[in-house]
Design a protein around this motif. Structure first.
Motif, PDB file in Angstrom:
ATOM      1  N   HIS A  77       0.821  -1.211   0.000  1.00 48.23           N
ATOM      2  CA  HIS A  77       0.000   0.000   0.000  1.00 48.23           C
ATOM      3  C   HIS A  77       0.860   1.267   0.000  1.00 48.23           C
ATOM      4  O   HIS A  77       0.378   2.350   0.291  1.00 48.23           O
ATOM      5  N   LYS A  78       2.144   1.110  -0.331  1.00 53.06           N
ATOM      6  CA  LYS A  78       3.053   2.256  -0.374  1.00 53.06           C
ATOM      7  C   LYS A  78       3.206   2.732  -1.814  1.00 53.06           C
ATOM      8  O   LYS A  78       3.592   1.969  -2.692  1.00 53.06           O
ATOM      9  N   LEU A  79       2.927   3.998  -2.008  1.00 51.29           N
ATOM     10  CA  LEU A  79       2.945   4.607  -3.332  1.00 51.29           C
ATOM     11  C   LEU A  79       4.125   5.561  -3.438  1.00 51.29           C
ATOM     12  O   LEU A  79       4.374   6.340  -2.519  1.00 51.29           O
ATOM     13  N   LEU A  80       4.853   5.484  -4.543  1.00 54.69           N
ATOM     14  CA  LEU A  80       5.905   6.439  -4.866  1.00 54.69           C
ATOM     15  C   LEU A  80       5.607   6.977  -6.255  1.00 54.69           C
ATOM     16  O   LEU A  80       5.478   6.212  -7.211  1.00 54.69           O
ATOM     17  N   LEU A  81       5.479   8.279  -6.349  1.00 52.92           N
ATOM     18  CA  LEU A  81       5.213   8.948  -7.615  1.00 52.92           C
ATOM     19  C   LEU A  81       6.335   9.934  -7.864  1.00 52.92           C
ATOM     20  O   LEU A  81       6.639  10.766  -7.009  1.00 52.92           O
ATOM     21  N   GLU A  82       6.972   9.820  -9.034  1.00 56.20           N
ATOM     22  CA  GLU A  82       8.044  10.732  -9.418  1.00 56.20           C
ATOM     23  C   GLU A  82       7.592  11.549 -10.625  1.00 56.20           C
ATOM     24  O   GLU A  82       7.045  10.997 -11.575  1.00 56.20           O
ATOM     25  N   ILE A  83       7.859  12.846 -10.568  1.00 55.84           N
ATOM     26  CA  ILE A  83       7.578  13.749 -11.681  1.00 55.84           C
ATOM     27  C   ILE A  83       8.920  14.335 -12.104  1.00 55.84           C
ATOM     28  O   ILE A  83       9.557  15.076 -11.350  1.00 55.84           O
ATOM     29  N   TRP A  84       9.357  13.970 -13.311  1.00 58.08           N
ATOM     30  CA  TRP A  84      10.650  14.408 -13.837  1.00 58.08           C
ATOM     31  C   TRP A  84      10.458  15.538 -14.840  1.00 58.08           C
ATOM     32  O   TRP A  84       9.624  15.435 -15.740  1.00 58.08           O
ATOM     33  N   ASP A  85      11.260  16.597 -14.684  1.00 55.96           N
ATOM     34  CA  ASP A  85      11.210  17.714 -15.636  1.00 55.96           C
ATOM     35  C   ASP A  85      12.626  18.041 -16.096  1.00 55.96           C
ATOM     36  O   ASP A  85      13.600  17.578 -15.514  1.00 55.96           O
ATOM     37  N   TYR A  86      12.703  18.835 -17.165  1.00 61.99           N
ATOM     38  CA  TYR A  86      13.986  19.184 -17.764  1.00 61.99           C
ATOM     39  C   TYR A  86      14.219  20.690 -17.769  1.00 61.99           C
ATOM     40  O   TYR A  86      14.980  21.202 -18.579  1.00 61.99           O
ATOM     41  N   GLY A  87      13.583  21.380 -16.842  1.00 65.96           N
ATOM     42  CA  GLY A  87      13.770  22.820 -16.705  1.00 65.96           C
ATOM     43  C   GLY A  87      15.016  23.123 -15.882  1.00 65.96           C
ATOM     44  O   GLY A  87      15.796  22.230 -15.552  1.00 65.96           O
ATOM     45  N   GLN A  88      15.170  24.396 -15.518  1.00 64.24           N
ATOM     46  CA  GLN A  88      16.336  24.801 -14.735  1.00 64.24           C
ATOM     47  C   GLN A  88      16.252  24.296 -13.303  1.00 64.24           C
ATOM     48  O   GLN A  88      17.261  24.199 -12.624  1.00 64.24           O
ATOM     49  N   GLY A  89      15.080  24.014 -12.839  1.00 62.57           N
ATOM     50  CA  GLY A  89      14.922  23.553 -11.461  1.00 62.57           C
ATOM     51  C   GLY A  89      14.656  24.705 -10.516  1.00 62.57           C
ATOM     52  O   GLY A  89      14.770  25.879 -10.872  1.00 62.57           O
ATOM     53  N   PHE A  90      14.283  24.344  -9.319  1.00 62.86           N
ATOM     54  CA  PHE A  90      13.934  25.337  -8.309  1.00 62.86           C
ATOM     55  C   PHE A  90      14.790  25.101  -7.070  1.00 62.86           C
ATOM     56  O   PHE A  90      14.854  23.985  -6.552  1.00 62.86           O
ATOM     57  N   ASP A  91      15.449  26.139  -6.616  1.00 61.25           N
ATOM     58  CA  ASP A  91      16.273  26.065  -5.416  1.00 61.25           C
ATOM     59  C   ASP A  91      15.354  26.173  -4.200  1.00 61.25           C
ATOM     60  O   ASP A  91      14.851  27.243  -3.886  1.00 61.25           O
ATOM     61  N   MET A  92      15.131  25.042  -3.539  1.00 60.22           N
ATOM     62  CA  MET A  92      14.195  25.006  -2.415  1.00 60.22           C
ATOM     63  C   MET A  92      14.645  25.870  -1.239  1.00 60.22           C
ATOM     64  O   MET A  92      13.820  26.260  -0.417  1.00 60.22           O
ATOM     65  N   SER A  93      15.920  26.218  -1.176  1.00 61.14           N
ATOM     66  CA  SER A  93      16.384  27.069  -0.076  1.00 61.14           C
ATOM     67  C   SER A  93      15.844  28.494  -0.204  1.00 61.14           C
ATOM     68  O   SER A  93      15.872  29.258   0.758  1.00 61.14           O
ATOM     69  N   THR A  94      15.331  28.836  -1.384  1.00 61.68           N
ATOM     70  CA  THR A  94      14.763  30.173  -1.584  1.00 61.68           C
ATOM     71  C   THR A  94      13.246  30.199  -1.371  1.00 61.68           C
ATOM     72  O   THR A  94      12.621  31.241  -1.511  1.00 61.68           O
ATOM     73  N   TYR A  95      12.665  29.032  -1.033  1.00 58.49           N
ATOM     74  CA  TYR A  95      11.214  28.959  -0.847  1.00 58.49           C
ATOM     75  C   TYR A  95      10.842  29.327   0.580  1.00 58.49           C
ATOM     76  O   TYR A  95      11.401  28.807   1.537  1.00 58.49           O
ATOM     77  N   PHE A  96       9.879  30.219   0.698  1.00 58.51           N
ATOM     78  CA  PHE A  96       9.304  30.568   1.991  1.00 58.51           C
ATOM     79  C   PHE A  96       7.797  30.449   1.863  1.00 58.51           C
ATOM     80  O   PHE A  96       7.210  31.015   0.932  1.00 58.51           O
ATOM     81  N   PRO A  97       7.166  29.709   2.758  1.00 56.91           N
ATOM     82  CA  PRO A  97       5.707  29.542   2.660  1.00 56.91           C
ATOM     83  C   PRO A  97       5.007  30.898   2.680  1.00 56.91           C
ATOM     84  O   PRO A  97       5.399  31.803   3.422  1.00 56.91           O
ATOM     85  N   PRO A  98       3.986  31.045   1.859  1.00 63.85           N
ATOM     86  CA  PRO A  98       3.257  32.321   1.841  1.00 63.85           C
ATOM     87  C   PRO A  98       2.480  32.522   3.140  1.00 63.85           C
ATOM     88  O   PRO A  98       2.067  31.565   3.785  1.00 63.85           O
ATOM     89  N   ASP A  99       2.310  33.773   3.489  1.00 64.23           N
ATOM     90  CA  ASP A  99       1.513  34.143   4.657  1.00 64.23           C
ATOM     91  C   ASP A  99       0.079  34.343   4.186  1.00 64.23           C
ATOM     92  O   ASP A  99      -0.190  35.246   3.391  1.00 64.23           O
ATOM     93  N   PRO A 100      -0.871  33.513   4.639  1.00 68.54           N
ATOM     94  CA  PRO A 100      -2.258  33.620   4.161  1.00 68.54           C
ATOM     95  C   PRO A 100      -2.894  34.988   4.412  1.00 68.54           C
ATOM     96  O   PRO A 100      -3.799  35.389   3.696  1.00 68.54           O
ATOM     97  N   THR A 101      -2.388  35.720   5.399  1.00 69.08           N
ATOM     98  CA  THR A 101      -2.965  37.037   5.670  1.00 69.08           C
ATOM     99  C   THR A 101      -2.601  38.050   4.592  1.00 69.08           C
ATOM    100  O   THR A 101      -3.244  39.084   4.479  1.00 69.08           O
TER     101      THR A 101
END
Length: 139
Positions: A75-99
């Motif tokens: 019952h364990k699912l692994l889904l991979e989505i592969w792209d060929y773009g420049q990619g996204f540096d996750m260290s620059t991601y900050f969750p948005p403030d809903p307010t």
């Protein structure tokens, strides 16, 4: 069970992507999963990942393909989505403030709330990989 789908980087294919995922899972798992409870969660996570790839990773590059890989063990699912773009540096991601009523930036939050594990890897053999993992509860 393992399955792959190569699909163009175009939002008109989102229904095909959804049908592929749910079709593979239903064929493999049958009635052992409560699909009314699980299909919405899985569809939303996949659609968020696929549309982000089309809109951001492959922006202005619709000729780039997207590779989807599905692996299911018990019952364990692994889904991979592969792209060929420049990619996204996750260290620059900050969750948005809903307010602040910001329109974008919620995809990562949504995927993390819906799935057990979300991981993003930059540039593996020229591609980027978003991994979504979940355990599907038994009916």
């Amino acid at each position: 069970m393992k399955s792959e789908l190569h699909v163009p980087s175009d939002l008109i294919f989102v229904n095909i992507v959804e049908a592929w995922l749910l079709g593979c899972l239903k064929i493999q798992m049958g009635e052992s999963v409560d699909w009314s409870a699980q299909s919405s969660r899985l569809r939303l996570a996949l659609v968020e990942a696929y549309t982000n790839t089309v809109r951001h990773a492959h922006k202005n590059q619709p000729h780039l393909p997207i590779l989807l890989r599905l692996e299911l063990k018990d019952h364990k699912l692994l889904l991979e989505i592969w792209d060929y773009g420049q990619g996204f540096d996750m260290s620059t991601y900050f969750p948005p403030d809903p307010t602040e009523k910001k329109e974008g930036g919620y995809g990562w939050l949504i995927m993390n709330r819906l799935m057990d594990k979300v991981e993003y890897q930059l540039q593996i053999n020229g591609a980027n990989c978003l991994k979504l993992e979940a355990t599907l509860p038994k009916d």
